[in-house]
Design a protein around this motif. Structure first.
Motif, short mmCIF file in Angstrom:
data_model
loop_
_atom_site.label_atom_id
_atom_site.label_comp_id
_atom_site.label_asym_id
_atom_site.label_seq_id
_atom_site.Cartn_x
_atom_site.Cartn_y
_atom_site.Cartn_z
N GLU A 18 0.83 -1.21 0.00
CA GLU A 18 0.00 0.00 0.00
C GLU A 18 0.86 1.25 0.00
OE1 GLU A 18 -3.25 0.16 -0.28
OE2 GLU A 18 -3.65 -1.98 -0.10
N GLY A 19 0.54 2.18 -0.89
CA GLY A 19 1.19 3.47 -0.89
C GLY A 19 2.60 3.50 -1.45
N VAL A 20 3.07 2.42 -2.04
CA VAL A 20 4.44 2.39 -2.56
C VAL A 20 4.51 3.02 -3.95
CG1 VAL A 20 6.30 0.85 -3.31
CG2 VAL A 20 5.15 0.44 -1.16
N VAL A 21 3.57 2.69 -4.81
CA VAL A 21 3.49 3.26 -6.16
C VAL A 21 2.43 4.35 -6.14
CG1 VAL A 21 2.95 2.75 -8.57
CG2 VAL A 21 4.25 1.10 -7.21
N PRO A 22 2.74 5.53 -6.65
CA PRO A 22 1.75 6.61 -6.65
C PRO A 22 0.46 6.21 -7.37
CG PRO A 22 3.91 7.44 -7.29
CD PRO A 22 4.01 5.95 -7.25
N HIS A 23 -0.65 6.74 -6.88
CA HIS A 23 -1.96 6.41 -7.42
C HIS A 23 -2.05 6.67 -8.92
CE1 HIS A 23 -6.27 5.82 -7.60
NE2 HIS A 23 -6.38 7.00 -8.19
N ASN A 24 -1.49 7.78 -9.38
CA ASN A 24 -1.58 8.10 -10.82
C ASN A 24 -0.82 7.08 -11.66
OD1 ASN A 24 0.90 9.26 -9.83
ND2 ASN A 24 1.03 10.45 -11.71
N ILE A 25 0.24 6.50 -11.14
CA ILE A 25 0.98 5.47 -11.87
C ILE A 25 0.17 4.18 -11.90
CG2 ILE A 25 3.10 4.08 -11.92
CD1 ILE A 25 3.47 7.05 -12.72
N ASN A 26 -0.48 3.85 -10.80
CA ASN A 26 -1.37 2.68 -10.80
C ASN A 26 -2.46 2.84 -11.86
OD1 ASN A 26 -0.17 1.10 -8.81
ND2 ASN A 26 -1.23 2.18 -7.17
N GLN A 27 -3.04 4.04 -11.93
CA GLN A 27 -4.10 4.30 -12.91
C GLN A 27 -3.57 4.18 -14.34
OE1 GLN A 27 -6.77 3.86 -10.66
NE2 GLN A 27 -7.58 4.78 -12.50
N ARG A 28 -2.39 4.73 -14.59
CA ARG A 28 -1.79 4.64 -15.93
C ARG A 28 -1.51 3.19 -16.30
NH1 ARG A 28 2.82 9.11 -17.06
NH2 ARG A 28 2.61 8.26 -19.16
N THR A 29 -1.09 2.40 -15.33
CA THR A 29 -0.82 0.98 -15.56
C THR A 29 -2.10 0.25 -15.93
OG1 THR A 29 1.05 1.08 -14.02
CG2 THR A 29 0.16 -1.12 -14.55
N ILE A 30 -3.16 0.50 -15.18
CA ILE A 30 -4.45 -0.12 -15.48
C ILE A 30 -4.92 0.26 -16.88
CG2 ILE A 30 -6.92 -0.11 -14.87
CD1 ILE A 30 -5.92 0.18 -11.90
N GLU A 31 -4.81 1.53 -17.21
CA GLU A 31 -5.21 2.01 -18.54
C GLU A 31 -4.37 1.36 -19.64
OE1 GLU A 31 -4.91 6.25 -18.23
OE2 GLU A 31 -6.56 6.34 -16.76
N PHE A 32 -3.08 1.22 -19.38
CA PHE A 32 -2.20 0.59 -20.36
C PHE A 32 -2.68 -0.82 -20.67
CE2 PHE A 32 1.29 -2.00 -21.79
CZ PHE A 32 1.96 -1.19 -22.69
N PHE A 33 -2.97 -1.60 -19.63
CA PHE A 33 -3.38 -2.99 -19.85
C PHE A 33 -4.79 -3.10 -20.42
CE2 PHE A 33 0.17 -3.83 -16.89
CZ PHE A 33 0.91 -4.63 -17.75
N GLU A 34 -5.62 -2.12 -20.20
CA GLU A 34 -6.94 -2.11 -20.83
C GLU A 34 -6.83 -1.82 -22.33
OE1 GLU A 34 -9.08 0.76 -18.49
OE2 GLU A 34 -9.72 -0.75 -17.05
N GLU A 35 -5.80 -1.09 -22.73
CA GLU A 35 -5.61 -0.70 -24.13
C GLU A 35 -4.74 -1.66 -24.93
OE1 GLU A 35 -4.03 3.26 -23.89
OE2 GLU A 35 -5.83 4.04 -22.90
N HIS A 36 -4.06 -2.58 -24.28
CA HIS A 36 -3.14 -3.49 -24.96
C HIS A 36 -3.54 -4.94 -24.72
CE1 HIS A 36 -0.83 0.23 -24.73
NE2 HIS A 36 -0.17 -0.20 -25.79
N SER A 37 -3.29 -5.78 -25.72
CA SER A 37 -3.58 -7.21 -25.59
C SER A 37 -2.54 -7.86 -24.68
CB SER A 37 -3.56 -7.87 -26.96
OG SER A 37 -2.22 -7.94 -27.46
N SER A 38 -2.83 -9.08 -24.27
CA SER A 38 -1.89 -9.80 -23.40
C SER A 38 -0.56 -10.04 -24.12
CB SER A 38 -2.49 -11.11 -22.93
OG SER A 38 -2.82 -11.93 -24.04
N ARG A 39 -0.60 -10.15 -25.45
CA ARG A 39 0.65 -10.33 -26.21
C ARG A 39 1.50 -9.08 -26.20
NH1 ARG A 39 -1.10 -11.87 -31.80
NH2 ARG A 39 -2.99 -10.86 -31.12
N GLU A 40 0.89 -7.93 -25.95
CA GLU A 40 1.60 -6.65 -25.94
C GLU A 40 2.00 -6.21 -24.53
OE1 GLU A 40 -0.45 -4.19 -29.53
OE2 GLU A 40 -1.68 -4.53 -27.75
#
Length: 68
Positions: A18-40
Protein backbone atom coordinates in the motif's frame (compact mmCIF):
# COMPACT_ATOMS: atom_id res chain seq x y z
CA UNK A 1 10.34 -7.94 4.18
CA UNK A 2 9.48 -9.41 7.51
CA UNK A 3 9.22 -13.17 7.95
CA UNK A 4 5.44 -12.79 8.14
CA UNK A 5 5.33 -10.92 4.82
CA UNK A 6 7.43 -13.60 3.13
CA UNK A 7 5.10 -16.27 4.51
CA UNK A 8 2.02 -14.35 3.33
CA UNK A 9 3.53 -14.03 -0.14
CA UNK A 10 4.29 -17.76 -0.30
CA UNK A 11 0.80 -18.60 0.95
CA UNK A 12 -1.19 -16.09 -1.11
CA UNK A 13 1.02 -15.67 -4.17
CA UNK A 14 0.99 -11.90 -3.91
CA UNK A 15 1.92 -9.09 -1.62
CA UNK A 16 0.15 -5.74 -1.68
CA UNK A 17 2.39 -2.80 -0.89
CA UNK A 18 0.00 0.00 0.00
CA UNK A 19 1.19 3.47 -0.89
CA UNK A 20 4.44 2.39 -2.56
CA UNK A 21 3.49 3.26 -6.16
CA UNK A 22 1.75 6.61 -6.65
CA UNK A 23 -1.96 6.41 -7.42
CA UNK A 24 -1.58 8.10 -10.82
CA UNK A 25 0.98 5.47 -11.87
CA UNK A 26 -1.37 2.68 -10.80
CA UNK A 27 -4.10 4.30 -12.91
CA UNK A 28 -1.79 4.64 -15.93
CA UNK A 29 -0.82 0.98 -15.56
CA UNK A 30 -4.45 -0.12 -15.48
CA UNK A 31 -5.21 2.01 -18.54
CA UNK A 32 -2.20 0.59 -20.36
CA UNK A 33 -3.38 -2.99 -19.85
CA UNK A 34 -6.94 -2.11 -20.83
CA UNK A 35 -5.61 -0.70 -24.13
CA UNK A 36 -3.14 -3.49 -24.96
CA UNK A 37 -3.58 -7.21 -25.59
CA UNK A 38 -1.89 -9.80 -23.40
CA UNK A 39 0.65 -10.33 -26.21
CA UNK A 40 1.60 -6.65 -25.94
CA UNK A 41 1.93 -6.63 -22.14
CA UNK A 42 5.73 -6.53 -22.30
CA UNK A 43 5.55 -3.18 -24.07
CA UNK A 44 4.93 -1.56 -20.71
CA UNK A 45 8.63 -2.08 -19.98
CA UNK A 46 9.35 0.50 -22.68
CA UNK A 47 7.37 3.16 -20.81
CA UNK A 48 9.70 5.43 -18.79
CA UNK A 49 6.98 6.28 -16.28
CA UNK A 50 6.47 2.57 -15.51
CA UNK A 51 10.16 1.73 -15.25
CA UNK A 52 10.90 4.75 -13.04
CA UNK A 53 7.98 4.37 -10.64
CA UNK A 54 7.50 0.58 -10.56
CA UNK A 55 10.54 -1.37 -11.75
CA UNK A 56 13.10 0.97 -10.16
CA UNK A 57 10.98 1.78 -7.10
CA UNK A 58 13.31 1.34 -4.11
CA UNK A 59 10.64 -0.16 -1.84
CA UNK A 60 9.42 -2.58 -4.51
CA UNK A 61 12.92 -3.73 -5.48
CA UNK A 62 13.69 -4.34 -1.82
CA UNK A 63 10.77 -6.74 -1.66
CA UNK A 64 11.87 -8.54 -4.80
CA UNK A 65 15.38 -8.93 -3.39
CA UNK A 66 13.95 -10.35 -0.18
CA UNK A 67 12.04 -12.97 -2.10
CA UNK A 68 15.00 -13.97 -4.24
Amino acid sequence: MTDSQVWEFCRDGLLVLEGVVPHNINQRTIEFFEEHSSREAGLILQEDWFVDHVILNAQATGVVRSLL
